[in-house]
Design an enzyme around this catalytic site. Sequence first.
Site, PDB file in Angstrom:
ATOM      1  N   PHE A  53      37.300  40.323  48.259  1.00 19.64           N
ATOM      2  CA  PHE A  53      37.786  39.666  47.034  1.00 19.64           C
ATOM      3  C   PHE A  53      38.427  38.299  47.303  1.00 19.64           C
ATOM      4  O   PHE A  53      38.900  37.640  46.384  1.00 19.64           O
ATOM      5  CB  PHE A  53      38.785  40.574  46.298  1.00 19.64           C
ATOM      6  CG  PHE A  53      39.947  41.021  47.155  1.00 19.64           C
ATOM      7  CD1 PHE A  53      41.066  40.214  47.322  1.00 19.64           C
ATOM      8  CD2 PHE A  53      39.931  42.266  47.781  1.00 19.64           C
ATOM      9  CE1 PHE A  53      42.130  40.620  48.108  1.00 19.64           C
ATOM     10  CE2 PHE A  53      40.994  42.683  48.569  1.00 19.64           C
ATOM     11  CZ  PHE A  53      42.089  41.852  48.737  1.00 19.64           C
TER      12      PHE A  53
ATOM     13  N   ASN B  87      47.367  40.940  38.569  1.00 21.26           N
ATOM     14  CA  ASN B  87      48.679  41.602  38.716  1.00 21.26           C
ATOM     15  C   ASN B  87      49.867  40.642  38.598  1.00 21.26           C
ATOM     16  O   ASN B  87      50.983  40.941  39.016  1.00 21.26           O
ATOM     17  CB  ASN B  87      48.733  42.442  40.000  1.00 21.26           C
ATOM     18  CG  ASN B  87      48.587  41.600  41.249  1.00 21.26           C
ATOM     19  OD1 ASN B  87      48.523  40.382  41.185  1.00 21.26           O
ATOM     20  ND2 ASN B  87      48.544  42.266  42.395  1.00 21.26           N
TER      21      ASN B  87
ATOM     22  N   ARG C  40      60.176  42.604  46.366  1.00 24.66           N
ATOM     23  CA  ARG C  40      58.928  43.371  46.346  1.00 24.66           C
ATOM     24  C   ARG C  40      59.090  44.647  45.502  1.00 24.66           C
ATOM     25  O   ARG C  40      58.162  45.094  44.855  1.00 24.66           O
ATOM     26  CB  ARG C  40      58.502  43.744  47.768  1.00 24.66           C
ATOM     27  CG  ARG C  40      58.154  42.567  48.649  1.00 24.66           C
ATOM     28  CD  ARG C  40      56.748  42.074  48.448  1.00 24.66           C
ATOM     29  NE  ARG C  40      55.742  43.056  48.803  1.00 24.66           N
ATOM     30  CZ  ARG C  40      54.434  42.805  48.868  1.00 24.66           C
ATOM     31  NH1 ARG C  40      53.984  41.583  48.602  1.00 24.66           N
ATOM     32  NH2 ARG C  40      53.583  43.741  49.176  1.00 24.66           N
TER      33      ARG C  40
ATOM     34  N   THR D 227      51.000  46.691  44.686  1.00 29.20           N
ATOM     35  CA  THR D 227      49.944  45.691  44.475  1.00 29.20           C
ATOM     36  C   THR D 227      49.033  46.054  43.302  1.00 29.20           C
ATOM     37  O   THR D 227      48.697  45.209  42.476  1.00 29.20           O
ATOM     38  CB  THR D 227      49.101  45.565  45.765  1.00 29.20           C
ATOM     39  OG1 THR D 227      49.982  45.223  46.840  1.00 29.20           O
ATOM     40  CG2 THR D 227      48.017  44.519  45.634  1.00 29.20           C
TER      41      THR D 227
ATOM     42  N   ARG E 259      54.995  44.635  37.744  1.00 28.13           N
ATOM     43  CA  ARG E 259      53.571  44.972  37.587  1.00 28.13           C
ATOM     44  C   ARG E 259      53.389  46.276  36.811  1.00 28.13           C
ATOM     45  O   ARG E 259      52.441  46.417  36.029  1.00 28.13           O
ATOM     46  CB  ARG E 259      52.907  45.066  38.959  1.00 28.13           C
ATOM     47  CG  ARG E 259      52.678  43.697  39.616  1.00 28.13           C
ATOM     48  CD  ARG E 259      52.291  43.860  41.070  1.00 28.13           C
ATOM     49  NE  ARG E 259      51.925  42.602  41.713  1.00 28.13           N
ATOM     50  CZ  ARG E 259      51.868  42.437  43.029  1.00 28.13           C
ATOM     51  NH1 ARG E 259      52.159  43.455  43.845  1.00 28.13           N
ATOM     52  NH2 ARG E 259      51.515  41.282  43.549  1.00 28.13           N
TER      53      ARG E 259
ATOM     54  N   GLU F  44      55.575  30.734  53.569  1.00 33.55           N
ATOM     55  CA  GLU F  44      55.169  30.442  52.190  1.00 33.55           C
ATOM     56  C   GLU F  44      56.102  29.423  51.535  1.00 33.55           C
ATOM     57  O   GLU F  44      55.644  28.542  50.802  1.00 33.55           O
ATOM     58  CB  GLU F  44      55.104  31.738  51.381  1.00 33.55           C
ATOM     59  CG  GLU F  44      53.941  32.614  51.848  1.00 33.55           C
ATOM     60  CD  GLU F  44      53.871  33.986  51.181  1.00 33.55           C
ATOM     61  OE1 GLU F  44      52.863  34.680  51.417  1.00 33.55           O
ATOM     62  OE2 GLU F  44      54.802  34.370  50.458  1.00 33.55           O
TER      63      GLU F  44
ATOM     64  N   TYR G  47      46.567  32.474  50.921  1.00 28.04           N
ATOM     65  CA  TYR G  47      46.067  33.838  51.147  1.00 28.04           C
ATOM     66  C   TYR G  47      45.287  33.966  52.453  1.00 28.04           C
ATOM     67  O   TYR G  47      44.441  34.838  52.569  1.00 28.04           O
ATOM     68  CB  TYR G  47      45.186  34.257  49.958  1.00 28.04           C
ATOM     69  CG  TYR G  47      45.982  34.740  48.749  1.00 28.04           C
ATOM     70  CD1 TYR G  47      46.952  35.740  48.876  1.00 28.04           C
ATOM     71  CD2 TYR G  47      45.753  34.218  47.477  1.00 28.04           C
ATOM     72  CE1 TYR G  47      47.673  36.191  47.775  1.00 28.04           C
ATOM     73  CE2 TYR G  47      46.466  34.670  46.366  1.00 28.04           C
ATOM     74  CZ  TYR G  47      47.427  35.661  46.527  1.00 28.04           C
ATOM     75  OH  TYR G  47      48.138  36.123  45.436  1.00 28.04           O
TER      76      TYR G  47
ATOM     77  N   HIS H 205      53.236  37.125  42.637  1.00 27.93           N
ATOM     78  CA  HIS H 205      53.190  37.206  44.098  1.00 27.93           C
ATOM     79  C   HIS H 205      54.611  37.204  44.642  1.00 27.93           C
ATOM     80  O   HIS H 205      55.492  36.518  44.118  1.00 27.93           O
ATOM     81  CB  HIS H 205      52.441  35.998  44.687  1.00 27.93           C
ATOM     82  CG  HIS H 205      52.635  35.879  46.170  1.00 27.93           C
ATOM     83  ND1 HIS H 205      51.840  36.552  47.072  1.00 27.93           N
ATOM     84  CD2 HIS H 205      53.562  35.207  46.907  1.00 27.93           C
ATOM     85  CE1 HIS H 205      52.264  36.286  48.308  1.00 27.93           C
ATOM     86  NE2 HIS H 205      53.306  35.482  48.232  1.00 27.93           N
TER      87      HIS H 205
ATOM     88  N   LYS I 144      51.500  34.072  38.835  1.00 27.47           N
ATOM     89  CA  LYS I 144      50.115  33.620  38.937  1.00 27.47           C
ATOM     90  C   LYS I 144      49.615  33.158  37.555  1.00 27.47           C
ATOM     91  O   LYS I 144      50.276  33.397  36.532  1.00 27.47           O
ATOM     92  CB  LYS I 144      49.266  34.762  39.481  1.00 27.47           C
ATOM     93  CG  LYS I 144      49.709  35.236  40.884  1.00 27.47           C
ATOM     94  CD  LYS I 144      48.727  36.285  41.397  1.00 27.47           C
ATOM     95  CE  LYS I 144      49.331  37.167  42.444  1.00 27.47           C
ATOM     96  NZ  LYS I 144      48.407  38.211  42.930  1.00 27.47           N
TER      97      LYS I 144
HETATM   98  P1  IDP Z   1      50.498  41.787  47.285  1.00 27.14           P
HETATM   99  O1  IDP Z   1      50.240  40.700  46.276  1.00 27.14           O
HETATM  100  O2  IDP Z   1      51.113  42.987  46.644  1.00 27.14           O
HETATM  101  O3  IDP Z   1      51.259  41.304  48.493  1.00 27.14           O
HETATM  102  P2  IDP Z   1      48.119  41.770  48.963  1.00 27.14           P
HETATM  103  O4  IDP Z   1      47.524  42.946  49.621  1.00 27.14           O
HETATM  104  O5  IDP Z   1      48.798  40.762  49.806  1.00 27.14           O
HETATM  105  O6  IDP Z   1      49.066  42.312  47.800  1.00 27.14           O
HETATM  106  O7  IDP Z   1      46.956  41.063  48.139  1.00 27.14           O
HETATM  107  C1  IDP Z   1      47.153  39.784  47.590  1.00 27.14           C
HETATM  108  C2  IDP Z   1      46.551  39.763  46.218  1.00 27.14           C
HETATM  109  O8  IDP Z   1      45.156  39.982  46.328  1.00 27.14           O
HETATM  110  C3  IDP Z   1      47.019  40.857  45.269  1.00 27.14           C
HETATM  111  O9  IDP Z   1      48.247  40.557  44.641  1.00 27.14           O
HETATM  112  C4  IDP Z   1      45.889  40.928  44.276  1.00 27.14           C
HETATM  113  O10 IDP Z   1      45.993  39.853  43.352  1.00 27.14           O
HETATM  114  C5  IDP Z   1      44.684  40.668  45.178  1.00 27.14           C
HETATM  115  N1  IDP Z   1      44.069  41.921  45.606  1.00 27.14           N
HETATM  116  C6  IDP Z   1      44.548  42.807  46.496  1.00 27.14           C
HETATM  117  N2  IDP Z   1      43.724  43.844  46.634  1.00 27.14           N
HETATM  118  C7  IDP Z   1      42.698  43.611  45.792  1.00 27.14           C
HETATM  119  C8  IDP Z   1      41.508  44.326  45.473  1.00 27.14           C
HETATM  120  O11 IDP Z   1      41.245  45.401  46.012  1.00 27.14           O
HETATM  121  N3  IDP Z   1      40.706  43.754  44.555  1.00 27.14           N
HETATM  122  C9  IDP Z   1      40.954  42.581  43.956  1.00 27.14           C
HETATM  123  N4  IDP Z   1      42.052  41.869  44.216  1.00 27.14           N
HETATM  124  C10 IDP Z   1      42.912  42.381  45.135  1.00 27.14           C
HETATM  125 MG    MG Z   2      50.725  39.987  50.039  1.00 30.95          MG
END
Ligand code: IDP
Ligand code: MG
Length: 237
Positions: A143, A198, A171, A177, A188, A212, A135, A201, A95
């Site tokens: 968010f 973070n 993963r 996450t 991460r 994707e 997304y 992706h 990212k």
């Molecule tokens: P992932 O990236 O580990 O698959 P997802 O739940 O798919 O996690 O969420 C996508 C992205 O959304 C995360 O990588 C993070 O950048 C953002 N995100 C997830 N949860 C939160 C949150 O609670 N606050 C702010 N950003 C979040």
């Molecule tokens: Mg995800």
Amino acid sequence: MSSLIYRSASRAARSALSASRASPFFFEGRAVAAAATTAFRGKFSSLSSFYEKANSKSASQGWIAGALSLLQVSYMLQDQEAHAAELERTFIAIKPDGVQRGLIAEIVSRFERKGYKLVAIKLVVPSKEFAQKHYHDLKERPFFNGLCDFLSSGPVLAMVWEGEGVIKYGRKLIGATDPQKSEPGTIRGDLAVVVGRNIIHGSDGPETAKDEISLWFEPTDLVSYTSNAEKWIYGVN
Ligand code: IDP
Ligand code: MG
């Protein structure tokens, strides 16, 4: 080991046979020849020597050689069908925070060193609409808007990585996450601090990976090739 080499031979055969693009054909054609030679040296050694003898005897026995060639190709294609499902690919993106922090080489090297194979890569600044598509499953989350603004705020390094179990293990390499919960040793865990930044992706399952990859890349962007290291990365004893 031999099954892997054999699989590579089959993959190369499939690539060569299906290649409509002219330029990679020469390379892949060579790969077929090399991989097939290796495979036949092992699995088909007896078949190969019979083939050579048949070839050297007389022209009237040419049909034997021809039939054996067909048999060999048919074996390879059958094997390719059997292993097609194992050719797993996942979508990984660094990212804008990871790119801006100069972490491209660090992150790419973790996937490379593990033994996964890079099959597509490009640096892009996605539009907000594109980020929303990527997304889409998070559109109800509070968010979502900020996340899409962020993803479209700068360059993203989009990649496709290939290897056995790469979706799930990718993963694992990435970590949880929320970097506060990611284990040390993960990307991460080692390189990020908060969930909103973070840095990386990774597709979370086979369906997502497929969707994707096709969202970010054209099929022709994906490069099929046999890596020299494969015979040292895979093998059954
Ligand atoms: P992932 O990236 O580990 O698959 P997802 O739940 O798919 O996690 O969420 C996508 C992205 O959304 C995360 O990588 C993070 O950048 C953002 N995100 C997830 N949860 C939160 C949150 O609670 N606050 C702010 N950003 C979040
Ligand atoms: Mg995800």
